[in-house]
Design a protein around this motif. Structure first.
Motif, short mmCIF file in Angstrom:
data_model
loop_
_atom_site.label_atom_id
_atom_site.label_comp_id
_atom_site.label_asym_id
_atom_site.label_seq_id
_atom_site.Cartn_x
_atom_site.Cartn_y
_atom_site.Cartn_z
N ARG A 29 0.82 -1.20 -0.10
CA ARG A 29 0.04 0.04 0.23
C ARG A 29 0.94 1.33 0.10
O ARG A 29 1.85 1.26 0.79
N PHE A 30 0.54 2.32 -0.97
CA PHE A 30 1.34 3.29 -1.15
C PHE A 30 0.79 4.36 -0.78
O PHE A 30 -0.64 4.66 -1.09
N GLY A 31 1.37 5.67 -0.04
CA GLY A 31 0.50 6.79 0.53
C GLY A 31 0.53 7.90 -0.59
O GLY A 31 -0.33 8.40 -1.22
N SER A 32 1.86 8.58 -0.64
CA SER A 32 2.17 9.79 -1.09
C SER A 32 1.69 9.66 -2.85
O SER A 32 1.90 8.70 -3.43
N VAL A 33 1.38 10.94 -3.58
CA VAL A 33 1.11 10.61 -4.97
C VAL A 33 2.52 10.27 -5.73
O VAL A 33 2.62 9.35 -6.73
N ARG A 34 3.57 10.67 -5.11
CA ARG A 34 5.01 10.40 -5.80
C ARG A 34 5.15 8.95 -5.60
O ARG A 34 5.87 8.20 -6.28
N ASP A 35 4.84 8.16 -4.44
CA ASP A 35 5.00 6.96 -4.22
C ASP A 35 4.11 6.15 -5.18
O ASP A 35 4.44 4.95 -5.60
N ARG A 36 3.00 6.49 -5.31
CA ARG A 36 1.87 5.80 -6.00
C ARG A 36 2.50 5.89 -7.81
O ARG A 36 2.12 4.86 -8.32
N LEU A 37 3.06 6.93 -7.93
CA LEU A 37 3.66 7.00 -9.32
C LEU A 37 4.61 6.22 -9.61
O LEU A 37 4.88 5.65 -10.55
N TRP A 38 5.44 6.06 -8.44
CA TRP A 38 6.52 5.02 -8.63
C TRP A 38 6.26 3.81 -8.69
O TRP A 38 6.52 2.82 -9.79
N PHE A 101 12.15 -6.40 -4.39
CA PHE A 101 11.09 -6.43 -3.36
C PHE A 101 11.63 -5.35 -2.09
O PHE A 101 10.64 -4.66 -1.40
N SER A 102 12.89 -5.27 -1.84
CA SER A 102 13.29 -4.30 -1.07
C SER A 102 13.08 -2.81 -1.31
O SER A 102 12.66 -2.09 -0.36
N ARG A 103 13.34 -2.51 -2.72
CA ARG A 103 12.38 -1.30 -3.14
C ARG A 103 11.15 -1.07 -2.94
O ARG A 103 10.66 -0.19 -2.53
N TYR A 104 10.20 -1.92 -3.18
CA TYR A 104 8.82 -1.81 -2.78
C TYR A 104 8.80 -1.78 -1.40
O TYR A 104 7.95 -0.87 -0.79
N HIS A 105 9.46 -2.77 -0.31
CA HIS A 105 9.26 -2.29 1.13
C HIS A 105 9.70 -1.01 1.43
O HIS A 105 9.11 -0.25 2.40
N ALA A 106 10.63 -0.43 1.03
CA ALA A 106 11.13 1.04 1.26
C ALA A 106 10.25 2.17 1.05
O ALA A 106 10.26 3.12 1.63
N ARG A 107 9.51 1.76 -0.11
CA ARG A 107 8.67 2.93 -0.57
C ARG A 107 7.08 2.64 -0.03
O ARG A 107 6.27 3.77 0.08
N ALA A 108 6.79 1.69 0.34
CA ALA A 108 5.18 1.51 0.49
C ALA A 108 4.92 1.76 2.11
O ALA A 108 5.87 1.64 3.18
N ARG A 109 3.90 2.21 2.42
CA ARG A 109 3.33 2.67 3.62
C ARG A 109 3.13 1.47 4.45
O ARG A 109 3.35 1.51 5.66
#
Length: 254
Positions: A29-38, A101-109
């Motif tokens: 689950r992603f929070g900010s617009v920037r993370d969602r676009l990522w 997977f590490s990149r996803y974990h780092a970005r995800a809320r």
């Protein structure tokens, strides 16, 4: 929306000897617009990294619909990665620490991964049978996964029935978790649900209602060009979803 995966010959069900296959299904689950676009961009950019992940077999990058995913309207906050692995320890290590997977974990809320043992599988996904079913090794929660490619001419009829089916599942006191994810909006749909037992799952499937009527409509109308049905034993989880482990409710009722 979902990316391309490893493909192969399409037997309906594979029974294998040797290491027992583990399937992981990770939700983010992603929070900010920037993370969602990522996360949206990673639907394309993560493919090469996933394919190069040691130990990975079949994999899919998936988006979701709004609410619990059972709608054709995209949810820009929730994405999922499904993968198969030859060994359970490989699945746990790579879904936690491999580069993608590490990149996803780092970005995800928030993130939640379910580890699964395939106990039955029928049909194909992108032309292959991805799940290597083995005899059921134990007791505990079971998960059901369905995946279908909807024929364009049947898309409107299919999506008209989905909200009623979703509501029926949601009203069932036994279901611990449910979500709809997808590959291509409108035309590809994956449903995933977790139940306390085979009996509870079968009771829902047999009940007359929107689900049973939809199945009859699928068969008589030839709505799907490809479909897959699989059942899994839940062998573990990691992380949280909506602030908790969705399977805690099953432990409390046990």
């Amino acid at each position: 929306m979902c990316s391309r995966s490893v493909t192969g010959s399409p037997p309906t069900q594979r029974i294998r000897s040797g290491p027992i296959q583990t399937v992981s299904l990770s939700f983010f689950r992603f929070g900010s617009v920037r993370d969602r676009l990522w996360a949206l961009a990673m639907m394309g950019l993560a493919r090469r990294g996933l394919a190069a992940t040691p130990g990975i077999g079949f994999w899919k990058l998936c988006g979701s619909g709004t609410g619990e995913g059972f709608t054709p309207r995209p949810n820009t906050a929730v994405y999922a990665i499904l993968a198969t692995w030859d060994r359970r320890d490989t699945a746990r290590i790579q879904t936690g620490y491999s580069p993608v997977f590490s990149r996803y974990h780092a970005r995800a809320r928030e993130s939640w991964t379910v580890f699964l043992h395939p106990v039955s599988a029928r049909g194909t996904w992108s032309g292959t049978a991805p799940f290597a079913a083995e005899p059921d090794p134990g007791t505990g929660p079971l998960a059901a996964l369905t995946r279908a490619t909807v024929r364009p001419r049947a898309a409107l009829s299919f999506w008209n029935r989905v909200p009623n089916i979703s509501a029926m599942i949601g009203d069932d006191p036994n279901v611990a978790f449910k979500i709809g994810i997808g590959e291509v909006p409108l035309l590809h749909q994956v449903t995933f649900s977790i139940w306390p037992s085979a009996g509870a799952m079968a009771q829902f499937a047999r009940a007359d209602g929107p689900h049973a009527r939809a199945i009859r409509a699928v068969r008589t109308g030839d709505w799907f060009s490809e479909e897959l049905y699989a059942r899994f034993r839940v062998t573990g989880t990691r992380g949280t979803w909506l602030g908790t482990n969705p399977l805690e409710s099953l432990k409390e009722s046990a």
